[in-house]
Design a protein around this motif. Structure first.
Motif, mmCIF file in Angstrom:
data_model
loop_
_atom_site.group_PDB
_atom_site.id
_atom_site.type_symbol
_atom_site.label_atom_id
_atom_site.label_comp_id
_atom_site.label_asym_id
_atom_site.label_seq_id
_atom_site.Cartn_x
_atom_site.Cartn_y
_atom_site.Cartn_z
ATOM 1 N N LYS A 203 -5.502 4.736 -7.354
ATOM 2 C CA LYS A 203 -4.834 4.062 -6.237
ATOM 3 C C LYS A 203 -3.744 4.959 -5.662
ATOM 4 O O LYS A 203 -3.026 5.638 -6.401
ATOM 5 C CB LYS A 203 -4.211 2.739 -6.702
ATOM 6 C CG LYS A 203 -5.229 1.666 -7.043
ATOM 7 C CD LYS A 203 -4.534 0.364 -7.401
ATOM 8 C CE LYS A 203 -5.550 -0.731 -7.711
ATOM 9 N NZ LYS A 203 -4.875 -2.018 -8.059
ATOM 10 N N ASN A 204 -3.633 4.964 -4.349
ATOM 11 C CA ASN A 204 -2.533 5.686 -3.716
ATOM 12 C C ASN A 204 -1.202 5.118 -4.178
ATOM 13 O O ASN A 204 -1.044 3.904 -4.317
ATOM 14 C CB ASN A 204 -2.627 5.572 -2.196
ATOM 15 C CG ASN A 204 -3.559 6.612 -1.593
ATOM 16 O OD1 ASN A 204 -3.647 7.730 -2.076
ATOM 17 N ND2 ASN A 204 -4.250 6.245 -0.532
ATOM 18 N N ASP A 205 -0.260 5.988 -4.406
ATOM 19 C CA ASP A 205 1.106 5.574 -4.681
ATOM 20 C C ASP A 205 1.908 5.745 -3.393
ATOM 21 O O ASP A 205 1.989 6.857 -2.872
ATOM 22 C CB ASP A 205 1.715 6.435 -5.795
ATOM 23 C CG ASP A 205 3.129 6.020 -6.131
ATOM 24 O OD1 ASP A 205 4.058 6.521 -5.456
ATOM 25 O OD2 ASP A 205 3.310 5.219 -7.056
ATOM 26 N N PRO A 206 2.480 4.671 -2.836
ATOM 27 C CA PRO A 206 3.128 4.774 -1.531
ATOM 28 C C PRO A 206 4.294 5.764 -1.489
ATOM 29 O O PRO A 206 4.550 6.380 -0.456
ATOM 30 C CB PRO A 206 3.611 3.347 -1.251
ATOM 31 C CG PRO A 206 3.608 2.652 -2.576
ATOM 32 C CD PRO A 206 2.526 3.298 -3.363
ATOM 33 N N ILE A 207 4.981 5.935 -2.616
ATOM 34 C CA ILE A 207 6.105 6.869 -2.636
ATOM 35 C C ILE A 207 5.595 8.308 -2.658
ATOM 36 O O ILE A 207 6.129 9.187 -1.983
ATOM 37 C CB ILE A 207 7.014 6.594 -3.847
ATOM 38 C CG1 ILE A 207 7.653 5.210 -3.712
ATOM 39 C CG2 ILE A 207 8.090 7.668 -3.981
ATOM 40 C CD1 ILE A 207 8.481 4.785 -4.896
ATOM 41 N N ILE A 208 4.548 8.556 -3.443
ATOM 42 C CA ILE A 208 4.016 9.910 -3.579
ATOM 43 C C ILE A 208 3.165 10.297 -2.373
ATOM 44 O O ILE A 208 3.302 11.397 -1.824
ATOM 45 C CB ILE A 208 3.191 10.044 -4.870
ATOM 46 C CG1 ILE A 208 4.109 9.926 -6.083
ATOM 47 C CG2 ILE A 208 2.435 11.375 -4.898
ATOM 48 C CD1 ILE A 208 3.385 9.915 -7.411
ATOM 49 N N HIS A 209 2.276 9.410 -1.951
ATOM 50 C CA HIS A 209 1.305 9.763 -0.916
ATOM 51 C C HIS A 209 1.739 9.379 0.497
ATOM 52 O O HIS A 209 1.203 9.924 1.466
ATOM 53 C CB HIS A 209 -0.037 9.082 -1.208
ATOM 54 C CG HIS A 209 -0.654 9.497 -2.506
ATOM 55 N ND1 HIS A 209 -0.621 8.699 -3.627
ATOM 56 C CD2 HIS A 209 -1.283 10.636 -2.872
ATOM 57 C CE1 HIS A 209 -1.233 9.314 -4.621
ATOM 58 N NE2 HIS A 209 -1.638 10.494 -4.202
ATOM 59 N N GLY A 210 2.679 8.446 0.612
ATOM 60 C CA GLY A 210 3.045 7.982 1.948
ATOM 61 C C GLY A 210 1.919 7.164 2.564
ATOM 62 O O GLY A 210 0.995 6.735 1.879
ATOM 63 N N PRO A 211 1.937 6.974 3.893
ATOM 64 C CA PRO A 211 0.948 6.111 4.553
ATOM 65 C C PRO A 211 -0.362 6.800 4.907
ATOM 66 O O PRO A 211 -1.217 6.200 5.548
ATOM 67 C CB PRO A 211 1.683 5.686 5.824
ATOM 68 C CG PRO A 211 2.594 6.825 6.134
ATOM 69 C CD PRO A 211 3.025 7.379 4.806
#
Length: 256
Positions: A203-211
């Motif tokens: 799963k994407n991590d919003p802090i690491i990967h952004g939008p």
């Protein structure tokens, strides 16, 4: 009559160069080593999803665009040094990068994944399962950052390009690799990647990967950013984006 034709031809010759000069000139920075998004094919042509999207955006903006390839580690410094005007290279819009450059709206968003040899004993990509193995990732990427955060007991080995970690995974020098799920899926489904399989899509991590992935421009280039945003919306609306998406992938990479 002949004199009138000559005069008209001279007038047209004077107008055409002026019109060409009025066309916006843009230099697009990209890596050229990240298939299927940006890479050189066997004929030496720069191709991929990023490249086709960039060309479509340039057409929409009526811009004359040229491509400049740059190693990933130095791509943001090169933008700031004015070696090109924008980066279209699958760059995730992370908070850390957003402090240095400005980003457009996203143009795609896909999750990371873990690839392993087909005979791997790993059952899943949990921190416990991944402990005490060697994991490869491209340096200065969100995927390396993800591994540091979520696999603290894993030995992380960083590489300059994806090609390097793929070679080490094939030869057994590392146990697994982390990258974009589309990058890894394209590879394992090719002849070159027949050694390996996808262990798990993460799963994407919003802090690491952004939008998602966006186009990076210098912070002062607000007008250029808005032109790109308008063009992104336009190719999404007129079907050009879908044509490019379907040319390269069998899934919708735009994401939620």
């Amino acid at each position: 009559m002949n004199r009138m034709i000559i005069v008209a031809a001279l007038a047209l010759a004077t107008v055409l160069p002026a019109a060409a000069q009025d066309k916006m000139q843009l230099r697009i920075g990209t890596e050229g080593a990240y298939p299927p998004f940006n890479y050189f094919d066997s004929a030496g042509n720069l191709v991929g999803f990023d490249i086709d999207i960039a060309k479509a955006l340039c057409d929409e903006m009526n811009a004359e665009c040229t491509f400049v390839t740059q190693d990933w580690d130095g791509i943001i410094p090169a933008l700031l040094a004015n070696k090109f005007d924008a980066i279209i290279a699958s760059m995730s819009m992370t908070p850390a990068r957003d402090e240095i450059v400005d980003f457009t709206d996203k143009y795609y968003n896909t999750p990371p994944a873990i690839a392993v040899p087909k005979d791997s004993s790993l059952a899943d990509a949990s921190p416990e399962s991944m402990a005490d193995i060697i994991l490869g990732a491209q340096s200065s990427t969100t995927h390396a950052n993800y591994a540091e955060k979520f696999f603290p007991d894993t030995e992380l080995r960083r590489y300059g390009t994806p090609e390097e970690y793929k070679l080490d995974l094939q030869s057994g020098r590392i146990d697994a690799a982390i990258d974009d799920s589309t990058v890894l899926s394209t590879w394992v489904n090719s002849e070159d990647g027949a050694c390996c399989k996808i262990l798990e899509v993460l799963k994407n991590d919003p802090i690491i990967h952004g939008p998602g992935a966006g186009i990076a421009v210098r912070e002062e280039d607000t007008e250029l950013k808005e032109k790109f945003n308008t063009a992104i919306a336009a190719i999404r609306a007129n079907g050009v984006y879908k044509q490019i998406n379907d040319k390269h992938f069998d899934i919708d990479v735009y994401g939620d």
